[in-house]
Design an enzyme around this catalytic site. Structure first.
Site, PDB file in Angstrom:
ATOM      1  NE  ARG A 163      -3.822  -2.167   0.117  1.00  0.00           N
ATOM      2  CZ  ARG A 163      -3.508  -3.311  -0.499  1.00  0.00           C
ATOM      3  NH1 ARG A 163      -2.432  -3.398  -1.262  1.00  0.00           N
ATOM      4  NH2 ARG A 163      -4.288  -4.347  -0.405  1.00  0.00           N
TER       5      ARG A 163
ATOM      6  CB  SER B 193      -9.065  -0.739   4.318  1.00  0.00           C
ATOM      7  OG  SER B 193      -9.708  -1.965   4.073  1.00  0.00           O
TER       8      SER B 193
ATOM      9  CD  GLU C  80      -5.548   1.287   1.890  1.00  0.00           C
ATOM     10  OE1 GLU C  80      -5.594   0.363   2.720  1.00  0.00           O
ATOM     11  OE2 GLU C  80      -6.090   1.230   0.771  1.00  0.00           O
TER      12      GLU C  80
END
Ligand SMILES: Cc1cc2nc3c(=O)[nH]c(=O)nc-3n(C[C@H](O)[C@H](O)[C@H](O)COP(=O)(O)OP(=O)(O)OC[C@H]3O[C@@H](n4cnc5c(N)ncnc54)[C@H](O)[C@@H]3O)c2cc1C
Length: 307
Positions: free
Chosen positions: A159, A211, A300
């Site tokens: 990520r 998320s 994120e």
């Protein structure tokens, strides 16, 4: 390119909240996007490229400079599986159009509601695959210069990529070349359908940015958590949702926003929530998780504008 000022960003982000872009434009072609970036990089104005807005939190106080919504959609596929895609294409379309011609590898991406460009920034992925696979080169504007670079330029990891560094480098993605493996379209569709089925059972219908925090990799902490499933313990991976639940915040609400009931790491805009509320709930959660487990959660979702 038509530039408008003070444009509300909420309709262009999946969380459906946030303030105004100081200036706002839409780029429908790679040439337009390249020109905008070249001019912006040569001056002082800040430039934010927005894809599908599915991984961002725009500040209630707005985003200074120019926000460009990338709605480039071009795609060429030759008979060797050499694919060149504009960065604004939806991952879903990229999967569907390549698989139709017998090129696979993107099955996992079908349920990720973002553009290719946004996916590259955070090396988006699911089901043990990620967008950094199969890339042979990228066309970018870097410091005002348009050129092709190898994937190593992006420094992909979980990520993460060079484009998430702070301060953000003057670099945007225009197009991507992939070399995809051959597939039997039917089995690829089946695989993608199974992933979609799993998603639908977990994901809430309210506006969100997916998320919110990254999962944590830490063997010592994983071993200290008695209720963490053994397979995750072995890998030393602790899902952020597990940590949120462990500090009693699963489903917790603050004003109009809250953590998901099914998927604890989904920050939801439940009822006219604000970006400030999202940021506040994220801070409270980070603090509690730090105190309980000594772990620093990292978001994120990318914060845009003045905070
Ligand atoms: C319901 C839901 C499910 C999700 N599931 C997943 C999942 O399974 N896996 C996963 O990894 N993510 C997931 N996400 C998060 C998100 O969809 C991905 O990160 C997606 O790839 C982001 O793309 P975007 O176009 O929406 O990016 P945006 O949110 O528009 O932008 C993200 C960042 O990238 C920058 N950016 C965008 N385009 C460019 C460009 N061309 N050049 C340079 N910078 C650019 C933006 O400035 C911003 O900083 C999910 C989100 C939602 C809402």
């Amino acid at each position: 390119v038509n530039i408008r000022s003070q444009v509300c960003l909420a309709p262009f982000v999946t969380l459906r909240l946030g303030g105004e872009a100081e200036n706002f434009a839409e780029a429908t072609t790679v040439a337009d996007l390249a020109q905008i970036a070249t001019v912006a990089h040569q001056g002082d104005a800040s430039l934010t490229v927005l894809g599908w807005g599915s991984n961002v939190l725009p500040s209630d106080d707005g985003v200074p400079g120019l926000v460009v919504r990338n709605i480039t959609r071009g795609l060429t596929i030759d008979d060797q599986g050499d694919v060149v895609a504009d960065s604004g294409i939806a991952l879903q379309d990229l999967f569907l159009q390549t698989v139709q011609l017998g090129w696979g590898g993107l099955e996992y991406a079908v349920g990720i509601p973002g553009s290719l460009g946004g996916a590259l920034v955070s090396n988006a992925g699911a089901y043990r695959s990620s967008i950094s696979e199969f890339i042979s080169e990228l066309e970018m504007v870097i410091d005002g210069e348009r050129r092709w670079v190898p994937p190593a330029y992006m420094q992909f990891s979980y990520r993460d990529s060079i484009l998430r560094q702070v301060p953000t480098p003057k670099a945007i993605v225009l197009r991507v070349r992939f070399r995809l493996p051959r597939t039997d379209p039917w089995s690829s569709y089946q695989e993608a359908r199974e992933y979609q089925r799993q998603r639908i059972s977990k994901q809430p219908p309210s506006p969100s940015a997916g998320s919110f925090f990254k999962n944590v990799t830490d063997r010592d902490v994983a071993n200290s958590l008695s209720t963490l499933p053994p397979t995750l313990k072995e890998k030393g991976i602790i899902p952020a949702g597990f940590l949120i639940e462990s500090v009693g915040l699963k489903g917790f609400r603050l004003g109009g926003v809250g953590w998901g009931q099914k998927h604890a790491n989904f920050m939801l805009n439940l009822e006219r929530g604000t970006a400030r509320q999202v940021a506040e709930l994220a801070e409270i959660t980070k603090e509690k998780v730090l105190q309980a487990h000594g772990v620093r959660l990292e978001s994120e979702v990318l914060y845009l504008g003045r905070w």
